[in-house]
Design a protein around this motif. Structure first.
Motif, short mmCIF file in Angstrom:
data_model
loop_
_atom_site.label_atom_id
_atom_site.label_comp_id
_atom_site.label_asym_id
_atom_site.label_seq_id
_atom_site.Cartn_x
_atom_site.Cartn_y
_atom_site.Cartn_z
N VAL A 59 -2.85 4.79 -7.48
CA VAL A 59 -2.52 3.47 -8.00
C VAL A 59 -1.23 3.00 -7.34
CG1 VAL A 59 -3.72 3.66 -10.20
CG2 VAL A 59 -1.38 4.52 -10.01
N ASN A 60 -1.02 1.68 -7.33
CA ASN A 60 0.15 1.11 -6.67
C ASN A 60 1.14 0.61 -7.70
OD1 ASN A 60 -2.20 0.95 -4.74
ND2 ASN A 60 -0.53 0.42 -3.37
N CYS B 54 -3.97 -2.96 -2.23
CA CYS B 54 -4.39 -1.62 -2.64
C CYS B 54 -5.56 -1.13 -1.79
CB CYS B 54 -4.82 -1.62 -4.10
SG CYS B 54 -3.62 -2.31 -5.26
N GLY C 141 -4.80 -0.39 -9.21
CA GLY C 141 -5.49 0.00 -7.98
C GLY C 141 -6.97 0.18 -8.24
N ASN D 156 -8.67 6.41 -1.18
CA ASN D 156 -7.37 6.44 -0.48
C ASN D 156 -7.57 6.46 1.03
OD1 ASN D 156 -4.61 6.39 -0.35
ND2 ASN D 156 -4.28 8.30 -1.45
N ALA E 129 2.37 3.75 -3.47
CA ALA E 129 1.24 4.36 -4.17
C ALA E 129 1.67 5.69 -4.78
CB ALA E 129 0.08 4.57 -3.21
N PHE F 87 -0.38 -7.41 -5.24
CA PHE F 87 -0.70 -6.02 -4.92
C PHE F 87 -1.64 -5.97 -3.72
CE2 PHE F 87 0.66 -5.69 -9.27
CZ PHE F 87 1.16 -4.40 -9.42
N ARG G 166 0.82 -1.21 0.00
CA ARG G 166 0.00 0.00 0.00
C ARG G 166 0.85 1.26 0.00
NH1 ARG G 166 -5.19 -1.07 4.06
NH2 ARG G 166 -6.08 -2.79 2.82
N SER H 181 -11.19 -1.92 -0.91
CA SER H 181 -9.78 -2.29 -0.93
C SER H 181 -9.64 -3.72 -1.45
CB SER H 181 -9.18 -2.19 0.48
OG SER H 181 -9.29 -0.88 0.98
N SER I 119 1.13 -0.14 -13.18
CA SER I 119 0.52 0.11 -11.87
C SER I 119 -0.94 -0.30 -11.91
CB SER I 119 0.63 1.59 -11.48
OG SER I 119 1.96 2.02 -11.39
#
Length: 326
Positions: A64-65, A36, A194, A41, A12, A34, A9, A210, A192
């Protein structure tokens, strides 16, 4: 032998920018896990209210991660993203009317918020309960709304709209077992993802949540074939419905996005199946499904031309992009 890597996380970022240092570097064919947060957020929680929506800090939305640098990826290649597993990581999600967003933004100017309880969610199955009395249940079909690679144009570029390189494509068909194909514009691709979704309709607003996900990243090299992937393409598994291969159009004009999606399918059918352009156009009209995938995040729309794989009956014909792996 492939390796497994982790993007946490903390890895990001809030823009597509090819100058962002990679969170991890992987080889083609490696798997990346991942973890996320939801698209807010962490700004929304089960106790949030419509006032919480009005108070959202837009500068923190749609993180985004990543990015993940894939060794051997170069401009002109295609990054194949196999979604191996994806599931909500919490037992709740949210849907909201954010003023100024959505197809009917002028009709719904006030903030609204719906908190959903996710039942049997840990393996990506189960359902979301609408409330305690209506009996309405939404089957969970989790996917990541944001999956993309860095753009060649110097950044930063907002993560809110979709692009030809992916991003906020909000395409509900990218569940576990699906494969996404993205055009590579920069060395290493810089992938990336998310914006976890528990469920969503075509073109709609999701149950945001999430997620934890794992994807396999593979570089494809074959100039004749990879040249036809200049927007996101994807391939779906057979379950729970018919399997499709989809080309997309991404454009601020919804009609132009639809035209681009069809043109891209015509180009694919010519390369993969040797069809003349006129024949490919007729096939799109007869067998293809033209669908709205993303109509919420301005300024761009994502329209898909979805071709059922079942129509390709010769041995070895799948309707899926073929190319040489590195």
């Amino acid at each position: 032998m492939s390796s497994i890597h982790a993007v946490k996380r903390a890895h990001a970022h809030l823009a597509w920018d090819n100058s962002i240092p990679p969170a991890v570097r992987v080889h083609s064919g490696d798997t990346v896990a991942f973890d996320c947060l939801d698209a807010s957020n962490g700004q929304l929680a089960p106790a949030s209210t419509p006032a919480s929506v009005a108070a959202l800090d837009f500068a923190r939305l749609d993180q985004v991660n990543g990015p993940v640098y894939v060794e051997g990826a170069a401009p002109g290649d295609v990054l194949q993203v196999d979604v191996l597993a994806i599931a909500p990581s919490v037992p709740w999600g949210w849907s909201a009317n954010v003023p100024g967003f959505g197809l009917l933004a002028a009709d719904f100017p006030r903030p609204a918020l719906k908190i959903w309880q996710l039942h049997d969610y840990a393996h990506g199955a189960g359902y979301a309960a609408f409330d305690d009395h209506s009996g309405i249940r939404i089957p969970l079909r989790p996917f990541a709304g944001e999956m993309g690679v860095a753009r060649a144009a110097p950044g930063p570029h907002s993560t809110i709209p979709p692009y030809a390189t992916g991003g906020n494509i909000d395409t509900r068909h990218l569940t576990a077992g699906s494969t996404l194909y993205l055009p590579v514009e920069v060395p290493g691709a810089l992938f990336s993802m998310g914006d976890g979704h528990a469920a969503q309709g075509d073109g709609g607003t999701a149950i945001e949540t999430s997620i934890r996900a794992s994807v396999r990243l593979t570089v494809l090299k074959h100039p004749a074939r990879t040249a036809v992937v200049n927007t996101p393409h994807f391939s779906t598994p057979a379950a729970p419905a018919q399997a499709y291969y989809c080309t997309t159009g991404v454009d601020p004009d919804i009609r132009e996005a639809a035209r681009a999606a069809v043109r891209h399918m015509i180009a694919l059918l010519a390369v993969e199946h040797g069809l003349e352009r006129e024949d490919a156009y007729i096939l799109c009209s007869v067998a293809g499904d033209l669908r709205m995938h993303e109509v919420v995040d301005m300024p761009n729309y994502v329209i898909g031309m979805m071709m059922p794989k079942s129509i390709f009956t010769k041995p070895g014909q799948t309707g899926v992009l073929s190319a040489t792996h590195v």
